[in-house]
Design an enzyme around this catalytic site. Structure first.
Site, mmCIF file in Angstrom:
data_model
loop_
_atom_site.group_PDB
_atom_site.id
_atom_site.type_symbol
_atom_site.label_atom_id
_atom_site.label_comp_id
_atom_site.label_asym_id
_atom_site.label_seq_id
_atom_site.Cartn_x
_atom_site.Cartn_y
_atom_site.Cartn_z
ATOM 1 N N LYS A 180 19.024 48.850 39.178
ATOM 2 C CA LYS A 180 20.177 48.738 38.280
ATOM 3 C C LYS A 180 21.395 49.360 38.960
ATOM 4 C CE LYS A 180 22.213 51.222 35.355
ATOM 5 N NZ LYS A 180 23.603 50.757 35.447
ATOM 6 N N GLU A 256 19.074 61.882 44.489
ATOM 7 C CA GLU A 256 20.264 62.289 45.245
ATOM 8 C C GLU A 256 21.341 62.573 44.210
ATOM 9 O OE1 GLU A 256 20.476 62.702 48.441
ATOM 10 O OE2 GLU A 256 18.699 61.687 49.184
ATOM 11 N N CYS A 290 29.821 62.504 46.778
ATOM 12 C CA CYS A 290 29.015 63.685 46.466
ATOM 13 C C CYS A 290 29.090 64.717 47.572
ATOM 14 C CB CYS A 290 27.575 63.262 46.253
ATOM 15 S SG CYS A 290 26.985 62.299 47.630
ATOM 16 N N GLU A 387 31.774 69.812 40.588
ATOM 17 C CA GLU A 387 32.525 68.952 41.509
ATOM 18 C C GLU A 387 33.662 68.273 40.740
ATOM 19 O OE1 GLU A 387 29.910 66.032 43.296
ATOM 20 O OE2 GLU A 387 29.071 65.473 41.363
#
Ligand code: NAP
Length: 483
Positions: A180, A256, A290, A387
């Protein structure tokens, strides 16, 4: 969107080698973040269609695994070549749905394709062992076998590379997948499937389920015991949900997840290298990766010059529609992303940060944000712990190596870290002390198909790319033979 080959633009999902619309032809809009225009209406599938994709993947995987690794590698190599032959069109699709500058999109196509090339080769090097037996009349061997069908869920920030980094080791190992893509960037995923189809990847090996109802699609994958592994790139919060949902069927997991990258500049660093590396790490994809530097720690002796030079370089950046020549920073993906950046900057200002440049929305409007440098940052600010995912460089001052390492490690995340120093002993000492899966020294760009990519702590589990990446899709079978 102008393409040399308009048939690459697919808007139906891809299941069992066929293009599939949703029941009642339900669709969702994909927009261009640079203009706000709708580019396409893509099939909106849900849980039932996810199960249908798994039904297709199960027999297909068995037939695929029965082929030789060399045979699988040859089909994958054809996929790689067709991606490279269509690289420009794929880059245009990527920039149009995601917003990154076209030069970065071209780089992502080549980077994404490199995993297919690499793992096609790795497929042929999967080896078991013959062990020294502790019992005279027994022999001990191991085989490596594919885990089976895997589920994959990918984010919008690398709409091609996050797919190939998962799918290519998986299919090289003899697995099949149900994937997906993010709802903001399904067109790149579908174009990849179109090219895979042309390359002769058999029906059912790569299934792309597009849809808005990510929780239902994800839960269907996690609850189905025919899916033997989940591989996910995205936020830590969703990673935790998937791990929880997979507990019932005890799947192998690769996650991840989010980062909060420290970038440490020591007094002895070469300033040109440090500025170039910081610019590359901070502003790539408008700060939406990231591994983008999120906290920039600068030692006392170099701080003022570094802040001045970084401010100048940030002010010189060209912001605009990624399709225009020379643009270095595109729009932020959506309003939600923009609002998070604004929240972080407002919080930093309220707690004493000084704006050296930027600090506001860009005059282009939409979701454009100014390249921003903030000085006087401190650990009480939101940007220290989370972040920002935007073009905001926050500078923290430090004096000693121990202080820098302690601040860098003071986070639940552990994905990428950067250091800039000319001292070899410091480079090793600090790299070893950083609690991160990846350390990049004296360069702002480190990712490649050859190096292992992944994090520790709340940044996830497992490694992608490299000689280790294929292991995530293999099980070790032990064979004990009495003689
Ligand atoms: P996200 O919200 O976690 O979304 C990622 C994917 O998960 C999308 O496909 C999304 O679908 C899907 N999803 C959302 N909720 C779900 C649920 N309840 N169950 C199953 N799937 C669900 O992350 P994002 O904000 O798009 O991506 C940015 C994050 O990814 C950042 O934290 C970044 O650091 C991380 N990232 C990590 C790496 C790495 O390698 N470590 C690389 C790139 C990005 P929808 O799009 O339909 O919502």
């Amino acid at each position: 969107m102008k393409l040399n080959d308009p048939t690459l633009l697919r808007t139906d999902a891809y299941i069992n080698g066929a293009w599939a619309a949703a029941p009642q032809d339900r669709r969702f809009a994909v927009t261009n973040p640079a203009t706000g225009e709708t580019i396409a209406e893509v099939a909106d599938l849900g849980a039932a269609e996810t199960t249908a994709a798994i039904d297709a993947a199960v027999p297909a995987q068995k037939a695929w695994a029965a082929r030789t690794a060399k045979d699988r590698a040859m089909v994958m190599r054809k996929w790689y070549e067709l991606i490279m032959a269509n690289a420009e069109d794929l880059a245009v699709i990527l920039t149009t749905e995601m917003g990154k500058p076209i030069t970065e999109a071209r780089g992502e196509i080549a980077y994404g394709a490199s995993f297919i090339d690499w793992f096609a080769e790795e497929a042929r090097r999967v080896c078991g062992d013959v062990m020294e037996s502790p019992i005279p009349d027994k022999r001990f061997l191991t085989f490596k076998q594919p885990v089976g069908v895997f589920g994959a869920i990918t984010p919008w920030n690398f709409p091609i590379a996050m797919i190939t980094r998962k799918v290519s080791p998986g299919i090289a190992a003899g697995c099949a997948c149900v994937l997906k893509p993010a709802e903001q960037t399904p067109l790149s995923a579908l174009a990849l499937a179109e090219v895979a189809d042309r390359a002769g990847i058999p029906a059912g090996i790569i299934n792309i389920v597009t849809g808005m109802d990510a929780p239902a699609i994800g839960e269907t994958m996690c609850a189905d015991d025919r899916i033997r592994k989940m591989t996910f790139t995205g936020s830590t919060e969703v990673g935790r949900i998937l791990m929880r949902q997979s507990a019932g069927t005890l799947k192998k997991m690769s996650l991840e997840l989010g980062g909060n990258a420290p970038l440490i500049v020591f007094d002895d660093a070469d300033i040109d290298t440090a500025i170039a590396g910081t610019m590359a790490s901070k502003y790539r994809n408008a700060g939406q990766t990231c591994v983008c530097a999120n906290r920039i720690f600068v030692q006392d002796g170099i701080y003022d010059e570094f802040a001045r030079r970084l401010t100048e370089a940030s002010e010189a950046m060209k912001v605009g529609n990624g399709m225009e020549d020379g643009v270095e920073q595109g729009p932020i993906i959506d309003d939600q992303g923009l609002e998070k950046i604004e929240r972080h900057v407002a919080d930093a200002r309220a707690k004493g940060a000084e704006v050296l440049t930027g600090g506001d929305r860009h005059e282009l409007g939409g979701t454009y944000y100014q390249p921003t440098v903030l000085a006087n940052m401190s650990s009480e600010m939101m940007m220290f712990g989370e972040e920002t995912f935007g073009p905001v460089a926050g500078l923290f001052r430090f004096s000693t190596d121990d202080e820098a390492v302690a601040m860098a490690n003071d986070t639940e995340f552990g994905l990428a870290a950067y250091i800039f120093t000319d001292s070899t002993s410091r480079l090793f000492r600090v790299s070893e002390a950083l609690e991160y899966g990846m350390v990049s020294a004296n360069t702002g760009i480190f990712s490649s198909e050859v190096g292992p990519f992944g994090g520790v702590k709340s940044s996830g589990l497992g490694r992608e790319g490299s000689k280790y990446g294929i292991d995530e899709f293999l099980e070790i079978k032990f064979l004990c033979v009495g003689i």
